[in-house]
Design a protein around this motif. Structure first.
Motif, PDB file in Angstrom:
ATOM      1  N   LEU A  94       8.462  -4.911   5.175  1.00  0.00           N
ATOM      2  CA  LEU A  94       8.225  -3.500   5.471  1.00  0.00           C
ATOM      3  C   LEU A  94       9.085  -2.988   6.619  1.00  0.00           C
ATOM      4  N   GLU A  95       9.274  -3.805   7.631  1.00  0.00           N
ATOM      5  CA  GLU A  95      10.062  -3.374   8.790  1.00  0.00           C
ATOM      6  C   GLU A  95      11.501  -3.050   8.400  1.00  0.00           C
ATOM      7  N   ARG A  96      12.022  -3.723   7.359  1.00  0.00           N
ATOM      8  CA  ARG A  96      13.425  -3.543   6.972  1.00  0.00           C
ATOM      9  C   ARG A  96      13.635  -2.323   6.077  1.00  0.00           C
ATOM     10  N   LEU A  97      12.556  -1.823   5.475  1.00  0.00           N
ATOM     11  CA  LEU A  97      12.680  -0.774   4.468  1.00  0.00           C
ATOM     12  C   LEU A  97      12.393   0.596   5.074  1.00  0.00           C
ATOM     13  N   HIS A  98      13.207   1.573   4.690  1.00  0.00           N
ATOM     14  CA  HIS A  98      13.064   2.917   5.251  1.00  0.00           C
ATOM     15  C   HIS A  98      11.959   3.720   4.566  1.00  0.00           C
ATOM     16  N   VAL A  99      11.831   3.569   3.261  1.00  0.00           N
ATOM     17  CA  VAL A  99      10.843   4.311   2.471  1.00  0.00           C
ATOM     18  C   VAL A  99      10.257   3.369   1.424  1.00  0.00           C
ATOM     19  N   ILE A 100       8.956   3.496   1.182  1.00  0.00           N
ATOM     20  CA  ILE A 100       8.291   2.725   0.139  1.00  0.00           C
ATOM     21  C   ILE A 100       7.868   3.674  -0.982  1.00  0.00           C
ATOM     22  N   LEU A 101       8.151   3.286  -2.213  1.00  0.00           N
ATOM     23  CA  LEU A 101       7.712   4.013  -3.404  1.00  0.00           C
ATOM     24  C   LEU A 101       6.706   3.148  -4.146  1.00  0.00           C
ATOM     25  N   ILE A 102       5.515   3.681  -4.361  1.00  0.00           N
ATOM     26  CA  ILE A 102       4.457   2.947  -5.048  1.00  0.00           C
ATOM     27  C   ILE A 102       4.115   3.631  -6.367  1.00  0.00           C
ATOM     28  N   GLY A 103       4.132   2.882  -7.456  1.00  0.00           N
ATOM     29  CA  GLY A 103       3.603   3.425  -8.697  1.00  0.00           C
ATOM     30  C   GLY A 103       4.366   3.180  -9.976  1.00  0.00           C
ATOM     31  N   PRO A 104       5.711   3.212 -10.000  1.00  0.00           N
ATOM     32  CA  PRO A 104       6.405   3.069 -11.285  1.00  0.00           C
ATOM     33  C   PRO A 104       6.080   1.747 -11.979  1.00  0.00           C
ATOM     34  N   GLY A 105       5.454   1.821 -13.158  1.00  0.00           N
ATOM     35  CA  GLY A 105       5.110   0.627 -13.918  1.00  0.00           C
ATOM     36  C   GLY A 105       4.027  -0.223 -13.280  1.00  0.00           C
ATOM     37  N   LEU A 106       3.257   0.342 -12.375  1.00  0.00           N
ATOM     38  CA  LEU A 106       2.272  -0.436 -11.616  1.00  0.00           C
ATOM     39  C   LEU A 106       1.184  -1.036 -12.497  1.00  0.00           C
ATOM     40  N   GLY A 107       0.746  -0.285 -13.526  1.00  0.00           N
ATOM     41  CA  GLY A 107      -0.391  -0.741 -14.321  1.00  0.00           C
ATOM     42  C   GLY A 107      -1.688  -0.551 -13.551  1.00  0.00           C
ATOM     43  N   ARG A 108      -2.789  -1.039 -14.127  1.00  0.00           N
ATOM     44  CA  ARG A 108      -4.096  -0.791 -13.513  1.00  0.00           C
ATOM     45  C   ARG A 108      -4.917  -2.062 -13.360  1.00  0.00           C
ATOM     46  N   ASP A 109      -4.254  -3.151 -13.111  1.00  0.00           N
ATOM     47  CA  ASP A 109      -4.948  -4.414 -12.879  1.00  0.00           C
ATOM     48  C   ASP A 109      -5.734  -4.333 -11.571  1.00  0.00           C
ATOM     49  N   ASP A 110      -6.997  -4.768 -11.595  1.00  0.00           N
ATOM     50  CA  ASP A 110      -7.860  -4.642 -10.422  1.00  0.00           C
ATOM     51  C   ASP A 110      -7.313  -5.403  -9.212  1.00  0.00           C
ATOM     52  N   GLN A 111      -6.826  -6.613  -9.443  1.00  0.00           N
ATOM     53  CA  GLN A 111      -6.302  -7.404  -8.327  1.00  0.00           C
ATOM     54  C   GLN A 111      -5.079  -6.739  -7.710  1.00  0.00           C
ATOM     55  N   VAL A 112      -4.197  -6.221  -8.552  1.00  0.00           N
ATOM     56  CA  VAL A 112      -3.010  -5.531  -8.057  1.00  0.00           C
ATOM     57  C   VAL A 112      -3.417  -4.279  -7.281  1.00  0.00           C
ATOM     58  N   PHE A 113      -4.399  -3.548  -7.791  1.00  0.00           N
ATOM     59  CA  PHE A 113      -4.879  -2.355  -7.088  1.00  0.00           C
ATOM     60  C   PHE A 113      -5.434  -2.708  -5.713  1.00  0.00           C
ATOM     61  N   GLN A 114      -6.110  -3.826  -5.593  1.00  0.00           N
ATOM     62  CA  GLN A 114      -6.629  -4.246  -4.286  1.00  0.00           C
ATOM     63  C   GLN A 114      -5.487  -4.505  -3.313  1.00  0.00           C
ATOM     64  N   THR A 115      -4.460  -5.187  -3.809  1.00  0.00           N
ATOM     65  CA  THR A 115      -3.294  -5.468  -2.962  1.00  0.00           C
ATOM     66  C   THR A 115      -2.606  -4.182  -2.544  1.00  0.00           C
ATOM     67  N   VAL A 116      -2.431  -3.263  -3.485  1.00  0.00           N
ATOM     68  CA  VAL A 116      -1.735  -2.017  -3.195  1.00  0.00           C
ATOM     69  C   VAL A 116      -2.553  -1.138  -2.246  1.00  0.00           C
ATOM     70  N   SER A 117      -3.867  -1.135  -2.393  1.00  0.00           N
ATOM     71  CA  SER A 117      -4.718  -0.370  -1.479  1.00  0.00           C
ATOM     72  C   SER A 117      -4.532  -0.854  -0.045  1.00  0.00           C
ATOM     73  N   LYS A 118      -4.502  -2.160   0.132  1.00  0.00           N
ATOM     74  CA  LYS A 118      -4.277  -2.724   1.470  1.00  0.00           C
ATOM     75  C   LYS A 118      -2.870  -2.412   1.968  1.00  0.00           C
ATOM     76  N   LEU A 119      -1.910  -2.399   1.036  1.00  0.00           N
ATOM     77  CA  LEU A 119      -0.532  -2.088   1.412  1.00  0.00           C
ATOM     78  C   LEU A 119      -0.422  -0.641   1.896  1.00  0.00           C
ATOM     79  N   ILE A 120      -1.074   0.290   1.209  1.00  0.00           N
ATOM     80  CA  ILE A 120      -1.053   1.695   1.633  1.00  0.00           C
ATOM     81  C   ILE A 120      -1.650   1.832   3.034  1.00  0.00           C
TER      82      ILE A 120
END
Length: 310
Positions: free
Chosen positions: A98-124
């Motif tokens: 995260l420190e190296r990246l200027h902008v984060i884009l979340i969503g393209p092709g993400l799908g709706r897997d519950d485990q992935v959503f948990q990870t992404v929620s924490k990432l946000i």
């Protein structure tokens, strides 16, 4: 909005584009992170990533599920692919980047897997604490619609809903029912943006792309330049990638005190304008058979014509 006003917006947006000069190093003009890519959807993160690169980003990292990694790698050697999103330790594997990246884009092709959503929620949540500029599209919007508190008062956040996604956000955040439509009143778009936060931008994709922020003193702007009637899949991913790199370029820009439109809103306008005109250019050649991949080839010459040609 008149063509003259749109040309004024374009002229202002040109000032966001960094010059190409010899002393620059790799990564200085934009390092973008894309979070998405699943078993079903490997094309979307590719489209977003290659769009960011063709628009002018130096580096793009894609954090995807394992099943999507090999297809994405095979689509382009230009993309740096991390097959970690569905790992039980996914957040810890993404966080060091995260420190190296200027902008984060979340969503393209993400799908709706519950485990992935948990990870992404924490990432946000993590990105919000770091004040990391964030663009959310596609299934990322479905996620935050289920938990709007994730994005409330997030400075530097851009949401890019289509008609269906917009109606869901309106229901979830301002508790109003509306029928999905490519034409939405500015009042509703503005109300949604204000309810999320003053420094949040909503880009409502439709027959005219409407761009609003949560500041009560700024009216929405529009990108109404005609593209074509062809609406093939992947065009929204191209837009989210372009918004990500223009957003990167807008950071640190001093707002013009004579211009009420912020650099962040101009960045969104620039991306909308670019993708619409790429659509028009590709349609001239491929007509009804035009695909999002045809639009990719139009990005570089269209960008030059709009933002660099004197």
């Amino acid at each position: 909005m008149s063509t003259n006003t749109e040309e004024s917006l374009l002229n202002s947006a040109k000032l966001l584009v960094p010059s190409l000069s010899e002393p620059k190093h790799k990564g200085q003009d934009g390092r973008i992170g894309i979070v998405g890519g699943s078993l079903e959807y490997s094309g979307a993160p590719f489209f977003a990533g290659i769009s960011a690169l063709r628009t002018g980003a130096d580096l793009v990292h894609i954090f995807c599920c394992k099943e999507a990694s090999i297809p994405i790698k095979s689509f382009s050697p230009e993309l740096i692919v991390h097959p970690v999103l569905d790992d039980l330790n996914g957040l810890n594997l993404i966080e060091p980047w995260l420190e190296r990246l200027h902008v984060i884009l979340i969503g393209p092709g993400l799908g709706r897997d519950d485990q992935v959503f948990q990870t992404v929620s924490k990432l946000i949540t993590k990105c919000k604490k770091l004040l990391k500029p964030l663009v959310i599209d596609a299934d990322g919007l479905f996620l935050v619609g289920k938990n709007p508190e994730l994005i409330k008062n997030y400075p530097g956040l851009v949401l890019t809903p289509n008609a269906m996604e917009f109606s869901r956000l309106v229901k979830a955040i301002i508790h109003k029912d509306m029928t999905p439509s490519p034409i939405v009143e500015d009042k509703i778009i503005k109300e949604l943006a204000e309810a999320i936060g003053e420094q949040v931008i909503v880009v409502q994709k439709g027959s005219s792309d409407a761009i609003a922020n949560g500041s009560k003193s700024t009216d929405p702007i529009h990108c109404s330049i005609s593209g074509s009637g062809r609406r093939c899949g992947g065009q929204g991913d191209l837009l989210s990638g372009a918004i990500s790199i223009f957003t990167c370029w807008s950071k640190g820009r001093t707002p013009n005190t004579n211009d009420p439109i912020s650099p962040a809103m101009l960045a969104c306008y620039a991306a909308c304008r670019l993708v619409r005109e790429c659509n028009a250019e590709a349609f001239k050649v491929k007509r009804r058979g035009m695909l999002a991949s045809d639009m990719i080839e139009a990005i570089a010459p269209t960008f030059y014509r709009l933002f660099e040609k004197v």
